[in-house]
Structures are given as C-alpha cells and as structure tokens.
Enzyme design. Structure first.
Site, short mmCIF file in Angstrom:
data_model
loop_
_atom_site.label_atom_id
_atom_site.label_comp_id
_atom_site.label_asym_id
_atom_site.label_seq_id
_atom_site.Cartn_x
_atom_site.Cartn_y
_atom_site.Cartn_z
N ARG A 87 4.99 7.62 7.76
CA ARG A 87 4.13 7.09 6.51
C ARG A 87 4.41 7.51 5.24
NH1 ARG A 87 -1.41 7.76 4.29
NH2 ARG A 87 -2.35 5.76 3.75
N ILE A 113 -1.92 1.15 0.19
CA ILE A 113 -1.65 1.34 1.42
C ILE A 113 -2.76 1.70 2.15
CG2 ILE A 113 -0.75 3.54 1.18
CD1 ILE A 113 1.03 3.50 3.46
N SER A 114 -3.28 1.02 3.20
CA SER A 114 -4.55 1.25 3.74
C SER A 114 -4.58 2.87 4.27
CB SER A 114 -4.61 0.23 5.00
OG SER A 114 -5.05 -1.01 4.38
N LYS A 115 -5.84 3.10 4.74
CA LYS A 115 -6.10 4.37 5.48
C LYS A 115 -5.20 4.18 6.85
CE LYS A 115 -10.32 5.68 3.21
NZ LYS A 115 -11.78 6.04 3.65
#
Length: 276
Positions: A87, A113-115
C-alpha cells in the site's frame, strides 16, 4: 501475485482506453531557471519510494492484516491479498509511514485512498454474490473510481479481470504509473465517466464503487451479470451520510430481479459525472 523476486521491478503493458482524449500536444524545449530546477529535483525526490522505513517488509503488512482480522475481517482470500499489495507504493512518500494504519489518506485532486478495513470489507461482500460463491473468485470486475490504483491491485489478485474507470485524468495517469510496478496484467484502466460503467466489457460478475451517489446508477445494474453482486456507497435515507448498499442480480423462473440490502455507515467522496 507472482513469487518471482524480480517481479517488483518489472513493468507490464496496461491497455488504456482514453475516451475523448485529444491529440498529443507539441513539446518544445525550454531553459528552466535554477529555482525551477531545484523545485523539480525536490518533486522528483518526493516521488521516490520511501527508504529506511521498513515499508517493503512483509511483516509490516502482516501486522496490518492481523489487526483487521481482530476487528472482524475473516475472509482469508481478502486478507492474503491485502497482505500482498504494498500500500505504501500507492501514496505519496511523505505519507508512506501511515500507509499501514487503518486510515484514509489524500491522493490529490480532492480524492482519498480508502481505509484498508473498508477495502477489505467491500471486497469480502463481493464474495457473497452467487457467482463468486460458486466459483470462489470474483470473475470479471468493474471498479468505479480507480483513484491511485490500490484497490484495483488488490482486486487483481482475486478476479479474472478488472476493468477500472477513473474520471480524473491526473489520477488515471497516476494509477497507471503505480500499477506499473505490480504484475497485474488482468487490470484494464479506462479514462471515462464511471456513472456510465463500461458497456463494451459488460456484463460484469462483480461491481464495486469507490464514490457515493444519490442512488445506484441504472447503467451499473444493466451491466451486472445474472448471479452477480454490486457493492457501493449511496446517500442514506433522509440524506444524512452514506450507507454501503449491496445489490444482487437474481434470476428465478427465467425472470431477473435486483435484491437490495443496506449495511453500515461509510464515508466516501461524491460520485460525479463527466471527465476532467
């Protein structure tokens, strides 16, 4: 993902559909002032992968996955994919040290950017669709909102093919560069209006959206294959916040119907039309 130790350094050709793109502009050589040269060098340095932070260690991602597992994410396929994709390579180097915290991070242009927990939860929901339960994989996936490309990279480990649409050209280009460091030949990037889906590649066994609108666009339902499942955020009843919505395309006695269920509250960027 390949276990080839040299895989990280390789590039793969990503097929691109540039909807509405114009001719390439002419380029002319100019002399940059020293101040601009220093700024360019600083920008280039920020683009380099972080060094000395231990971000490339499998153990860092494993610890993130263990925390997600303790919080209730229990699909082993999804956990393994999250443990595999680096990530930190999908965020700005200044934010890399936060990459394995369960938090959303800015990626520019008003997007995030999503969790990891949200990415994992939504993909695990996709596996609850009829086709995914039968085959054990997500089949052909349509992703609405490529962003930096992180979720597409995770999906690529779990699907036969991923078609990912991004309406913001700078993010579309950024995702192409980010995914270029990962062997993900099954990912196809589209520059276009995500509300329209992508009819040329339909139908899709799985559809997942990273932006929330007033409701599910009809085009998405039209492109969802029988037995397929759609997971997306939508505005909650009364217009207060957003909810995760799951739609299953069921076929009974030769007739199609779409069964909708609502789940927990979430927070995503708004779903918008057009390209920029």
């Amino acid at each position: 993902m390949s276990s080839d130790p040299n895989a990280k350094s390789r590039r793969f050709p990503l097929p691109l559909d540039k909807l509405g793109a114009g001719a390439a502009p002419k380029v002319r050589e100019v002399l940059m002032p020293q101040r601009h040269l220093r700024e360019a060098a600083a920008d280039a340095a920020r683009q380099q992968s972080p060094r000395g932070l231990g971000m490339d260690s499998d153990s860092v991602r494993r610890r993130m996955v263990q925390r997600l597992q303790q919080e209730g994410l229990n699909d082993e396929r999804v956990l393994q994919a999250l443990a595999t994709v680096p990530r930190h390579e999908f965020v700005d180097s200044a934010l890399a040290i936060q990459a394995y915290e369960d938090t959303s991070l800015p990626i520019g242009h008003g997007q995030t950017i999503s969790k990891p927990s949200v990415v994992g939860r939504m993909i695990a929901m996709l596996f609850g669709g009829a086709t995914a339960r039968q085959t054990g994989q997500l089949g052909k996936v349509l992703e609405i909102g490529t962003g930096c490309g992180y979720q597409a990279a995770v999906l690529a480990l779990l699907a036969r093919q991923v078609v990912s649409i991004e309406r913001l050209k700078p993010l579309h280009d950024k995702a192409r560069l980010n995914l270029g460091a990962v062997r993900a030949a099954s990912v196809r990037l589209i520059y276009g209006d995500g509300r329209l889906g992508h009819p040329p590649a339909a139908p899709f066994d799985s559809i997942i959206a990273a932006a929330g609108g007033e409701d599910i666009p009809p085009a998405w339902l039209a492109q969802l294959a029988p037995g397929g499942r759609l997971v997306a955020p939508t505005v909650a009843p009364g217009g207060r916040g957003q909810l995760l919505v799951v739609v299953d395309h069921q076929v009974e006695a030769g007739a199609s119907r779409f069964v909708r269920t609502e789940h927990e509250a979430v927070l995503f960027v708004p779903l918008k039309s057009g390209v920029m």
